[in-house]
Write an enzyme that holds these catalytic residues in place. Structure first.
Site, PDB file in Angstrom:
ATOM      1  N   HIS A 274     -16.713  44.585  24.613  1.00 23.81           N
ATOM      2  CA  HIS A 274     -17.669  45.326  25.455  1.00 23.81           C
ATOM      3  C   HIS A 274     -17.248  45.253  26.934  1.00 23.81           C
ATOM      4  O   HIS A 274     -16.821  46.250  27.481  1.00 23.81           O
ATOM      5  CB  HIS A 274     -19.122  44.860  25.279  1.00 23.81           C
ATOM      6  N   ASP A 325     -18.126  48.014  15.880  1.00 24.08           N
ATOM      7  CA  ASP A 325     -19.200  47.061  16.142  1.00 24.08           C
ATOM      8  C   ASP A 325     -20.361  47.118  15.149  1.00 24.08           C
ATOM      9  O   ASP A 325     -20.251  46.614  14.042  1.00 24.08           O
ATOM     10  CB  ASP A 325     -19.676  47.232  17.592  1.00 24.08           C
TER      11      ASP A 325
HETATM   12  C1  NGQ Z   1     -24.012  40.806  17.318  1.00 25.58           C
HETATM   13  N1  NGQ Z   1     -24.113  42.772  18.682  1.00 25.58           N
HETATM   14  O1  NGQ Z   1     -23.507  39.681  17.340  1.00 25.58           O
HETATM   15  O2  NGQ Z   1     -24.133  41.475  16.291  1.00 25.58           O
HETATM   16  C2  NGQ Z   1     -24.460  41.393  18.616  1.00 25.58           C
HETATM   17  C3  NGQ Z   1     -25.937  41.206  18.772  1.00 25.58           C
HETATM   18  C4  NGQ Z   1     -26.143  39.194  20.198  1.00 25.58           C
HETATM   19  C5  NGQ Z   1     -23.762  43.284  19.853  1.00 25.58           C
HETATM   20  N2  NGQ Z   1     -23.669  42.469  20.860  1.00 25.58           N
HETATM   21  C6  NGQ Z   1     -26.343  39.789  18.840  1.00 25.58           C
HETATM   22  N3  NGQ Z   1     -23.510  44.545  19.981  1.00 25.58           N
HETATM   23  O3  NGQ Z   1     -25.326  39.681  20.981  1.00 25.58           O
HETATM   24  O4  NGQ Z   1     -26.802  38.209  20.474  1.00 25.58           O
HETATM   25 ZN    ZN Z   2     -20.284  42.728  18.361  1.00 24.35          ZN
END
Ligand code: NGQ
Ligand code: ZN
Length: 459
Positions: A274, A325
């Site tokens: 990101h 993602d």
């Molecule tokens: C994840 N997803 O780990 O799936 C994360 C969400 C977080 C993104 N960052 C959970 N897009 O970051 O705490």
């Molecule tokens: Zn991720």
């Protein structure tokens, strides 16, 4: 998947080779590897005529299980929907998943990746424990399910077991919803071992390490787990949300990317996923380094993350790749298209991510993502080259977006003008896994995915 042994030959009207486009190209392969490439050559008996060849792309960031909740978080909740409320919905979905569900959801996601032109996936794998939060008898139980999905569909796997320990900066205790992710550094070391075992049957798997984020790890833990990569890739989520940047400043006095670059030896093995919310200084520091930025434009749009400063970053020589993602929609071309369109919308200009040396936006984006994806996934996936894996995507020369086009204009046609149906076949280590645009196991994979969905969503 088994390998054949015999040499097979594919013949293309045109192909994107490591040194540029060539016409009338025969690519021969045996045992999964390209054995010869001839250009300017006529077809001969035994050649399979296959359209327009481009190398398979790396998908550098996936949470495969999230494919199962795609489209289920698009309805407004009681108050102020944002990334964090999406995460609560995602955590509730996680609570329901059994190992078989994880495998069946991942397999459909991987088949869709192959259908869209991704031939390797970096699985940022953080769902480790049973539904009550206790480790499975085999710590690698769910890693093995991911490996099974990769083996069944044929996609190349770079497994990135995730270290997750805290709910916020400064070592805050994890929440109940995070119980399936949590490890101590010692538990994580055994997870890495178990993951190496889990990918044993795959022909060319890579293992890396993935501290989830600066939110979820302390500096002391980072120092313990990064060396476990043993030369493999190191992936971390960073600076995705504005609140995360604010929290990092409150904790350390620094923005996340500045903090990381000042405290860790961030080299070519690193992938910063990101990196959406950057200061100008952070952008230039990152661009000057060897690490890859892992952009996931579809998910970043879906979650309301913001727009990565790609124009400045790429102009300054920064390396990037793309990932799917959350897998809310799996489409390599659309990731690249949206990367450019985000820049057009925010700068009110056209053809932003191109250069004087490579005026085609499609050419610039495809080649950039190919090289960055390979580096981030720990492989030499740098194109169609003798001695490398026969990971080949055939675009359909019968698709109108390609009529009368040549060279990089084919990539522009694919990324900007093709909708579906642009990809006809995909070979992964020489095996034709996608035919007529469809993964050859799609019927079976869909049946299993449907079974998982009716169990999980009715639970
Ligand atoms: C994840 N997803 O780990 O799936 C994360 C969400 C977080 C993104 N960052 C959970 N897009 O970051 O705490
Ligand atoms: Zn991720």
């Amino acid at each position: 998947m088994k390998t054949g042994g015999a040499v097979q030959s594919l013949w293309f009207d045109t192909a994107l080779l490591a040194d540029g486009w060539a016409r009338y190209v025969r690519i021969s392969h045996a045992d999964g590897v390209i054995t010869s490439i001839d250009t300017g050559t006529a077809t001969r008996n035994g050649d399979e005529r296959a359209g327009i060849a481009v190398p398979g792309l790396g998908n550098l960031h996936s949470h495969a299980f999230q494919r199962g909740m795609a489209g289920l978080a698009e309805a407004r909740g009681p108050s102020g929907d944002d990334f964090w409320s999406w995460r609560s919905v995602m955590y509730r979905f996680v609570d329901q998943l059994e190992p078989q569900d994880v495998e069946d959801i991942a397999a459909l996601a991987y088949a869709e990746m192959l259908e869209s032109g991704f031939t390797r996936v970096g699985e940022f794998h953080y769902l480790h424990h049973d539904r009550d939060g206790r480790p499975y008898a085999d710590r690698g139980e769910l890693a093995a399910r991911i490996a099974a999905a990769a083996l069944n569909t044929g996609i190349g796997l770079t497994m990135l077991p995730v270290f997750y320990a805290h709910s916020g900066f400064g070592g805050a205790a994890p929440t109940e919803g995070q119980r399936r992710f949590i490890n101590t550094p010692e538990g994580y070391a055994s997870l890495i071992e178990a993951s190496r075992h889990a990918v044993h049957g795959l022909p060319d798997a890579v293992i890396g390490v993935a501290p989830h984020s600066l939110r979820a790890t302390t500096p002391e833990e980072l120092a313990l787990i990064v060396p476990l990569a043993a030369g493999g890739p190191v992936h971390i989520h960073i600076a995705e949300q504005a609140r995360e940047v604010e929290d990092c400043v409150a904790w350390s006095g620094q923005r996340p990317v500045d903090w990381l670059l000042d405290h860790m030896a961030v080299d070519a093995r690193w992938c910063l996923v990101h990196a959406t919310n950057l200061s100008v200084t952070e952008t230039m520091r990152l661009a000057a380094g060897a690490a890859v930025v892992g952009l996931c434009p579809i998910t970043e749009a879906n979650l309301g993350d913001g727009i990565f400063p790609a124009a400045r970053f790429i102009e300054a020589g920064g390396r990037f790749g793309v990932g799917s993602d959350s897998n809310v929609l799996i489409d390599a071309a659309e990731e690249l298209r949206l990367l450019e369109y985000g820049q057009r919308l925010s700068t009110r200009a056209r053809n932003v991510l191109a250069s004087a040396g490579r005026p085609s936006v499609g050419g610039t984006l495809f080649s950039g993502a190919l090289a960055g994806g390979a580096r981030a996934l720990g492989v030499e996936l740098t194109g169609l080259v003798v001695g490398e894996a026969a990971d080949i995507v055939a675009l359909d020369s019968g698709h109108p977006a390609f009529f009368g086009r040549d060279g990089d204009a084919l990539l522009d046609g694919w990324l900007f003008a093709a909708r579906g149906g642009a990809i006809r076949s995909v070979w992964r280590r020489g095996h034709k896994v996608v035919e007529d645009g469809r993964h050859r196991l799609k019927g079976d994979l869909l049946w299993k995915f449907r079974r998982a969905m009716s169990r999980v969503l009715q639970a």
